[in-house]
Structures are given as structure tokens and as C-alpha cells.
Design a protein around this motif. Sequence first.
Motif, PDB file in Angstrom:
ATOM      1  N   THR A   1      73.227  50.872 -30.398  1.00 23.47           N
ATOM      2  CA  THR A   1      73.243  49.619 -31.155  1.00 23.47           C
ATOM      3  C   THR A   1      71.823  49.095 -31.373  1.00 23.47           C
ATOM      4  N   LYS A   2      70.942  49.280 -30.395  1.00 22.00           N
ATOM      5  CA  LYS A   2      69.543  48.862 -30.570  1.00 22.00           C
ATOM      6  C   LYS A   2      68.861  49.660 -31.667  1.00 22.00           C
ATOM      7  N   LEU A   3      69.142  50.968 -31.706  1.00 22.24           N
ATOM      8  CA  LEU A   3      68.513  51.842 -32.677  1.00 22.24           C
ATOM      9  C   LEU A   3      69.212  51.815 -34.034  1.00 22.24           C
ATOM     10  N   LYS A   4      70.299  51.075 -34.089  1.00 20.99           N
ATOM     11  CA  LYS A   4      71.090  50.975 -35.316  1.00 20.99           C
ATOM     12  C   LYS A   4      71.520  52.362 -35.799  1.00 20.99           C
ATOM     13  N   ASP A   5      72.061  53.153 -34.839  1.00 19.42           N
ATOM     14  CA  ASP A   5      72.605  54.469 -35.177  1.00 19.42           C
ATOM     15  C   ASP A   5      73.758  54.303 -36.154  1.00 19.42           C
ATOM     16  N   SER A   6      74.262  55.404 -36.632  1.00 17.26           N
ATOM     17  CA  SER A   6      75.332  55.360 -37.631  1.00 17.26           C
ATOM     18  C   SER A   6      76.514  54.536 -37.118  1.00 17.26           C
ATOM     19  N   LYS A   7      77.133  53.831 -38.037  1.00 15.30           N
ATOM     20  CA  LYS A   7      78.273  52.978 -37.679  1.00 15.30           C
ATOM     21  C   LYS A   7      79.406  53.806 -37.080  1.00 15.30           C
TER      22      LYS A   7
ATOM     23  N   LYS B   1      70.912  42.934 -24.174  1.00 15.35           N
ATOM     24  CA  LYS B   1      70.702  43.396 -25.540  1.00 15.35           C
ATOM     25  C   LYS B   1      70.556  42.216 -26.497  1.00 15.35           C
TER      26      LYS B   1
ATOM     27  N   VAL C   1      78.568  54.501 -33.381  1.00 15.21           N
ATOM     28  CA  VAL C   1      78.738  53.285 -32.581  1.00 15.21           C
ATOM     29  C   VAL C   1      80.228  52.971 -32.423  1.00 15.21           C
TER      30      VAL C   1
END
Length: 55
Positions: A20-26, A54, A29
Motif C-alpha cells: 500500500t505504501k508503494l502503491k502496488d497494483s490494485k 502507515k 493489494v
Amino acid sequence: MNCLNRLDDELLIETYVSATKLKDSKDFVELLENEICRRELENNKLFQEKIKLKL
């Protein structure tokens, strides 16, 4: 076999927080969120602490 089954709870939580911090693919997540819910970890003390940090 689902590879998430092999992750221990703490590593799953750490992976979720990092994703979630790295904004990985939805999708990734969402997959982690589903596994956290399946294991009923959303009320886990470690999970709650990590989510607070976070934010």
C-alpha cells in the motif's frame, strides 16, 4: 496452490503495508486484503499497529 497460504501472518501484514505504501497494483493489494480477511487478521494487534503507523 495459493502462494499466500505459505506466508506467515506477520509477513503477510508486512507485505500488505509495503504494497500500500508503494502503491502496488490494485489487484495485488486486493489479493492481500482478501487473504488478511480470510485469516481474520484485521483485528490482529500487529495489523492494527502497522496500519496506524502507515497512516
